[in-house]
Design a protein around this motif. Sequence first.
Motif, PDB file in Angstrom:
ATOM      1  N   THR A  47      38.991   0.714  29.488  1.00  0.00           N
ATOM      2  CA  THR A  47      37.874   0.906  30.691  1.00  0.00           C
ATOM      3  C   THR A  47      36.967   0.093  30.409  1.00  0.00           C
ATOM      4  OG1 THR A  47      39.140   3.153  31.012  1.00  0.00           O
ATOM      5  CG2 THR A  47      36.947   2.540  32.168  1.00  0.00           C
ATOM      6  N   SER A  48      36.685  -0.911  31.446  1.00  0.00           N
ATOM      7  CA  SER A  48      35.554  -1.615  31.592  1.00  0.00           C
ATOM      8  C   SER A  48      34.582  -0.933  32.206  1.00  0.00           C
ATOM      9  CB  SER A  48      35.648  -3.140  32.179  1.00  0.00           C
ATOM     10  OG  SER A  48      36.640  -3.804  31.154  1.00  0.00           O
ATOM     11  N   GLY A  49      33.270  -1.288  32.043  1.00  0.00           N
ATOM     12  CA  GLY A  49      31.965  -0.766  32.784  1.00  0.00           C
ATOM     13  C   GLY A  49      30.795  -1.690  32.759  1.00  0.00           C
ATOM     14  N   PHE A  50      30.333  -1.620  33.912  1.00  0.00           N
ATOM     15  CA  PHE A  50      29.067  -2.576  33.831  1.00  0.00           C
ATOM     16  C   PHE A  50      27.903  -1.947  34.946  1.00  0.00           C
ATOM     17  CE2 PHE A  50      31.857  -4.408  37.115  1.00  0.00           C
ATOM     18  CZ  PHE A  50      31.038  -4.626  38.184  1.00  0.00           C
ATOM     19  N   CYS A  51      26.696  -2.428  34.843  1.00  0.00           N
ATOM     20  CA  CYS A  51      25.753  -1.928  35.616  1.00  0.00           C
ATOM     21  C   CYS A  51      24.726  -3.321  35.541  1.00  0.00           C
ATOM     22  CB  CYS A  51      25.131  -0.733  35.208  1.00  0.00           C
ATOM     23  SG  CYS A  51      23.979  -0.907  33.658  1.00  0.00           S
ATOM     24  N   PHE A  52      24.255  -3.488  36.790  1.00  0.00           N
ATOM     25  CA  PHE A  52      23.245  -4.624  36.884  1.00  0.00           C
ATOM     26  C   PHE A  52      21.730  -3.824  37.367  1.00  0.00           C
ATOM     27  CE2 PHE A  52      26.787  -6.924  36.995  1.00  0.00           C
ATOM     28  CZ  PHE A  52      26.679  -8.228  36.387  1.00  0.00           C
ATOM     29  N   GLU A  64      41.071  -1.600  32.820  1.00  0.00           N
ATOM     30  CA  GLU A  64      41.654  -2.810  32.737  1.00  0.00           C
ATOM     31  C   GLU A  64      43.023  -3.127  32.959  1.00  0.00           C
ATOM     32  OE1 GLU A  64      40.490  -4.359  28.909  1.00  0.00           O
ATOM     33  OE2 GLU A  64      38.148  -4.123  29.348  1.00  0.00           O
ATOM     34  N   GLU A  65      43.258  -4.090  33.871  1.00  0.00           N
ATOM     35  CA  GLU A  65      44.751  -4.199  34.167  1.00  0.00           C
ATOM     36  C   GLU A  65      45.527  -4.779  32.883  1.00  0.00           C
ATOM     37  OE1 GLU A  65      45.455  -6.560  37.536  1.00  0.00           O
ATOM     38  OE2 GLU A  65      43.833  -5.525  38.741  1.00  0.00           O
ATOM     39  N   LEU A  66      44.858  -5.340  31.923  1.00  0.00           N
ATOM     40  CA  LEU A  66      45.290  -5.965  30.743  1.00  0.00           C
ATOM     41  C   LEU A  66      45.403  -4.927  29.576  1.00  0.00           C
ATOM     42  CD1 LEU A  66      44.065  -9.530  31.126  1.00  0.00           C
ATOM     43  CD2 LEU A  66      46.092  -8.726  32.085  1.00  0.00           C
ATOM     44  N   VAL A  67      46.208  -5.235  28.702  1.00  0.00           N
ATOM     45  CA  VAL A  67      46.223  -4.384  27.346  1.00  0.00           C
ATOM     46  C   VAL A  67      45.592  -5.244  26.383  1.00  0.00           C
ATOM     47  CG1 VAL A  67      47.601  -3.175  25.778  1.00  0.00           C
ATOM     48  CG2 VAL A  67      48.542  -3.250  28.080  1.00  0.00           C
ATOM     49  N   ALA A  68      44.468  -4.954  25.904  1.00  0.00           N
ATOM     50  CA  ALA A  68      43.824  -5.446  24.796  1.00  0.00           C
ATOM     51  C   ALA A  68      44.243  -5.166  23.580  1.00  0.00           C
ATOM     52  CB  ALA A  68      42.298  -5.261  24.932  1.00  0.00           C
ATOM     53  N   GLN A  69      44.446  -6.186  22.719  1.00  0.00           N
ATOM     54  CA  GLN A  69      44.827  -6.214  21.449  1.00  0.00           C
ATOM     55  C   GLN A  69      44.057  -5.937  20.240  1.00  0.00           C
ATOM     56  OE1 GLN A  69      47.653  -9.323  21.373  1.00  0.00           O
ATOM     57  NE2 GLN A  69      49.351  -8.075  21.556  1.00  0.00           N
TER      58      GLN A  69
END
Length: 336
Positions: A233-238, A252-257
Motif C-alpha cells: 500500500t502506497s501513501g503520500f501527503c503534500f 499498489e497494482e504491482l507486486v513488489a519483490q
Amino acid sequence: MSIQEWLLLMSHSTCNSQSQLPPALSSLLVEGVAQNTSSGVYAPGVSFFTIVISLYVDDLLVTGSCVQEIEKVKKELMSLFEMSDLGQVSFFLGIEINQSKGEIILCQRKYLSEILKKFKFDGCKSVRTPMNMKEKLVIEETKEEVDERNYRSLVGCLMYLTTSRPDVLFAVNVLSRFLNNPRRSHLVAAKRVLRYLKGTLDYGVLFKSDFEADLVGFADSDCVGSTQDMKSTSGFCFMLGSNCFSWSSKKEELVAQSTAEAEFIATTTAANQAIWLRKILCDLGFNPRIPTQINVDNQAAIAISKNPVFNLMSKFIFKKANKYFISARSFLYGEY
C-alpha cells in the motif's frame, strides 16, 4: 471589467471540463479565460488579484485576494443567475469551516456525530489508534458473516470523513477491500475506527497563512501489507509550508519483490501527484519557487531515483513500473 476578464473558476472532480459545466456558466468562460481542462481550472490573464470560485452542482464558494473584487464577483453573478448570498462560509458539504485571524480549520464534527449516532457508538469508549497494526485483515470465507449492507454503509460514511481526517485514511483504505462478503473481524476493525473517532471528535485540518510556502511531499509504502495478494500500500501527503492539503493511501497494482521496489513505486506515484499539483498552483498564480522535494525513508529508492540506470537490481523494477515511471530525480535534485 466584465466577469469574463477576471473570473477564475476551479471546479470539483464532478466538473472536470468545460463541457461538463452548466451551459449558462460555461458561456461566461468562452472568451478571455485560459482553460486547463485536465485540472478543471479557468484562469484569466490578470496578475494583480486572484478570484477563485469552487463549484459543486449548484453550490458555490467564492474566495480571493481582494475583498472588493469578491463582492463584485458575487454581485455580477447574482445579476446573471438566481442565487442567494449566505455570507461568510461556515459549513459546506458536511465540512465545518472555522475562520479566525491568520488560520482556517476544517473539520467534520457534526457529520461525525451523526455517524456515531447512526451506528449507536455515541456513548462508546474511545481508543488511541484507529486500527491494530499487529492484526492483518484477510478474506475469511469460513468465518461468521455480517450484514453486508450495514458494513458498506459504515465504510462509505468513513470514506467521506477522510476529506478532513487523513489520520484514518489508511484504516479506511484497508476496510474498503472487504465490501464483498465482509466477516466479523472486518466489522470489529471498522468499529474500532469509530471508537477512535469518538475520542478525536474535534480533530480536523489546520491551515495557517504562509506567504513563502514551498510544496513538499512525503511518500511511504508498507511493503507487502496485504498478505493474500502480496501487494503493498502506497501513501503520500503534500504540504505547503506547514499546511497539509493533499493525501492518499492506495494499494499498489504491482507486486513488489523488494522493499526498494515498493518504496520506488510509492515515490513515482507521489511524483505524478506533485506534477499535477504544480500545474494547479501555476494556474492559480502561485508559481513554485523551487523544485518540489519528495521525502522517502528508503536509501535504495533514493539511489535509484538519483541514478535511474538499468542494472541487475533495477531493470525489473523499471520494466514492471513502466506505466508509473516518472523519475523522482527531477524533484529530489532540482531539475524540474
